[in-house]
Design an enzyme around this catalytic site. Sequence first.
Site, PDB file in Angstrom:
ATOM      1  N   ASP A 202       1.404  16.037   3.648  1.00 50.41           N
ATOM      2  CA  ASP A 202       1.028  14.786   3.852  1.00 50.41           C
ATOM      3  C   ASP A 202       1.669  13.500   2.270  1.00 50.41           C
ATOM      4  OD1 ASP A 202       0.044  13.090   5.737  1.00 50.41           O
ATOM      5  OD2 ASP A 202      -1.694  13.010   4.764  1.00 50.41           O
TER       6      ASP A 202
ATOM      7  N   SER B 233      -5.865   5.647   1.629  1.00 48.96           N
ATOM      8  CA  SER B 233      -4.594   6.409   1.848  1.00 48.96           C
ATOM      9  C   SER B 233      -3.589   5.825   1.419  1.00 48.96           C
ATOM     10  CB  SER B 233      -5.032   7.130   3.353  1.00 48.96           C
ATOM     11  OG  SER B 233      -5.651   7.200   3.395  1.00 48.96           O
TER      12      SER B 233
ATOM     13  N   HIS C  31       0.219  10.179   6.709  1.00 46.66           N
ATOM     14  CA  HIS C  31       0.079   9.624   7.650  1.00 46.66           C
ATOM     15  C   HIS C  31      -0.805   7.932   7.409  1.00 46.66           C
ATOM     16  CE1 HIS C  31      -3.222  10.041   5.226  1.00 46.66           C
ATOM     17  NE2 HIS C  31      -3.693   8.502   5.606  1.00 46.66           N
TER      18      HIS C  31
END
Length: 350
Positions: free
Chosen positions: A152, A226, A122
């Site tokens: 992911d 992230s 992402h």
Amino acid sequence: MKKITSSLLIAIFAGAITLGAYKLFFENTNYAILSNDDSGPTFTTSLKPTSAKGAGINEIDFTAAAENTVNAVVHVKNVTLSQGPSNPLEFIFGSGQNARPQVGTGSGVIITSDGYIVTNNHVVDNASQLQVTLNNNKTYDAEFIGADPNSDIALLKIDAESKLPYLAFGNSDNAKIGEWVLAVGNPFNLTSTVTAGIVSAKARNLDPRRGQSFIQTDAAVNPGNSGGALVNTNGDLIGINTAITSRTGSYVGYSFAVPSNIAKKVVDDIMEYGNVQKAFLGISSIPLNTKDAIEKGVNDIDGVFVAYVQDDSGAMDAGFVEGDIIKQVDNIKVRKFAELNGYISSKRPG
């Protein structure tokens, strides 16, 4: 008599205030403040946390792990092109809709000395341009190698002039609940930020449709973290920081990382095959409590209950039948389906 009693009461009251003020301002008092709003309780305390072995936090040295990790964690900038209207007139008349760049940021971890970088899908999804900035402020254009949206995880590559500091994947199966960990990344563009916490849970599934199996920690993680590193006190990479649960969009006490064994398997598949080779057992499961177990005539609910076996699957070939209970895989205990699925996700078919 009344005057004496009143004076005595006033003196006692003043003494109590003085004593309370002394304790408040001059003693190192541990205290907790609780709020009853929808955001949940908030604790403020000067109590020093201890490890599971009883050692104070000051007895644990985070510095070597932190120094090695910050040099291997990078800042990732994702430039995407938006085709939407920039004002109400463009929305109404549909004219002048030129592509406009939008910039998103995140983190990544260098995993080889020649510039391979693991991050979250992402973070780099739909990118038209990717840039990576190292801890020494050098910036490189990055090549997108591949990704697996289900886990992911994505893989990038940069071409540096010299060998790069990197982190080797550790064994996330060996992570213990209560173990100290460090989260390293770039929250809110604050580069090379290190936070500490413990492993709060393993095999945490936030989306049953995707069969996730996260490592949950209480290390502070915010937007921009992230794709960053979750390491233990030895500096072993045991996870890729991926998600938080929050009502505000910022950290409220829980963060989640893709286990390193899953991330490593995805990266190895992308590098060798160009895509991800997904292992598939071929069972479905339901969680059992005592009432369910009694109804199904099961005496032991510590494990994964096999509720259904798919035809022509590996599970059927291996002889699984409805009602079986899976208790361990390769000498690793499994108590819920997310644990089993997480372990299967770290394997290739066959």
